[in-house]
Write an enzyme that holds these catalytic residues in place. Sequence first.
Site, PDB file in Angstrom:
ATOM      1  N   ASP A  36       0.849  -1.191   0.000  1.00 19.66           N
ATOM      2  CA  ASP A  36       0.000   0.000   0.000  1.00 19.66           C
ATOM      3  C   ASP A  36       0.891   1.251   0.000  1.00 19.66           C
ATOM      4  O   ASP A  36       2.075   1.173   0.369  1.00 19.66           O
ATOM      5  CB  ASP A  36      -0.879  -0.056   1.258  1.00 19.66           C
ATOM      6  CG  ASP A  36      -1.825   1.117   1.368  1.00 19.66           C
ATOM      7  OD1 ASP A  36      -2.407   1.521   0.345  1.00 19.66           O
ATOM      8  OD2 ASP A  36      -1.984   1.630   2.498  1.00 19.66           O
ATOM      9  N   ASP A  90      -0.327   5.088   0.758  1.00 13.53           N
ATOM     10  CA  ASP A  90      -0.647   6.055   1.818  1.00 13.53           C
ATOM     11  C   ASP A  90      -0.500   5.408   3.189  1.00 13.53           C
ATOM     12  O   ASP A  90      -1.134   4.396   3.472  1.00 13.53           O
ATOM     13  CB  ASP A  90      -2.110   6.530   1.660  1.00 13.53           C
ATOM     14  CG  ASP A  90      -2.187   7.918   1.059  1.00 13.53           C
ATOM     15  OD1 ASP A  90      -1.432   8.792   1.507  1.00 13.53           O
ATOM     16  OD2 ASP A  90      -2.998   8.102   0.138  1.00 13.53           O
TER      17      ASP A  90
END
Length: 280
Positions: free
Chosen positions: A15, A17
Amino acid sequence: MSAEKGVDFDGLLVDLDGVVWVGDRALPGASEAVQELRDRGVALMFLTNDPTGSRTEYAARLAGVGVVATRSEIVTSGSALASVIPNPEGVGSTVFVVGSSSLKAELAEAGLTLLDNDRGRDADVVAVGAHSGFDYDELRVAAQAVRRGATLYGAGRDATFPMPDGPWPATGSILAAVETAAGATAVVVGKPEPLMFDLARSALPHCSRLATVGDDLRSDIAGGRRAGLATILVLTGTSTRRDLEGDGEQPDVVVEDLAELARLCATARDRQRAQDRRNA
Ligand SMILES: [Mg+2]
């Protein structure tokens, strides 16, 4: 399972963010961690639920924090929409997009015909991703198209995303408005739905020990588990140690940050290689 044995992965779905950066700020040690993982032969894909940028823009943003990644190593909820809508069993080729110009470009590049303004009422598909220019006319046209039979897709259901001055509305908030006005429920492609994980996994066919790495128990960890992946939580983003105390979703591995994960993976890979040499 020992921590080191538990992290002998040959592929990671990472991922962005809260893992590689927070807002405009790169997380300390993240780019070095990516390099360390690659040096040990761990294949990487980068996944983000944020549909506002194109894969090319994310590749540039990653380069800006010292991470080299090609477009094909990135899956966004926008690129997931672009891959699912025009599939052979797809729902049609004209689309009204509630979203950024980058999302529109991804969908156009995938072969869809974009209908603007009131022409959008006749679209086969309505695709929704958050963007800062969202307005009443977009909401009206999207709802009218769905009420005329268009299939409604959403990039995600995240209600907000973190910003320095407090959470800002994300795709889920805008999608809720469209669903309410249209009287319909969208097909959603972002995490925790399995599509983005499946797209990333299909790009790493040679990997047999895959894990997802994320900062959010609800999207990354719950979604990764549902997709049949091992799950690794980093504590540099949304979810905290306190969130792990309940009887909710539990990751397979918890690390402070990507740098700690890279160290654990490197040790595990080195140990496994030494073992393989002894057995050879
Ligand atoms: Mg995140």
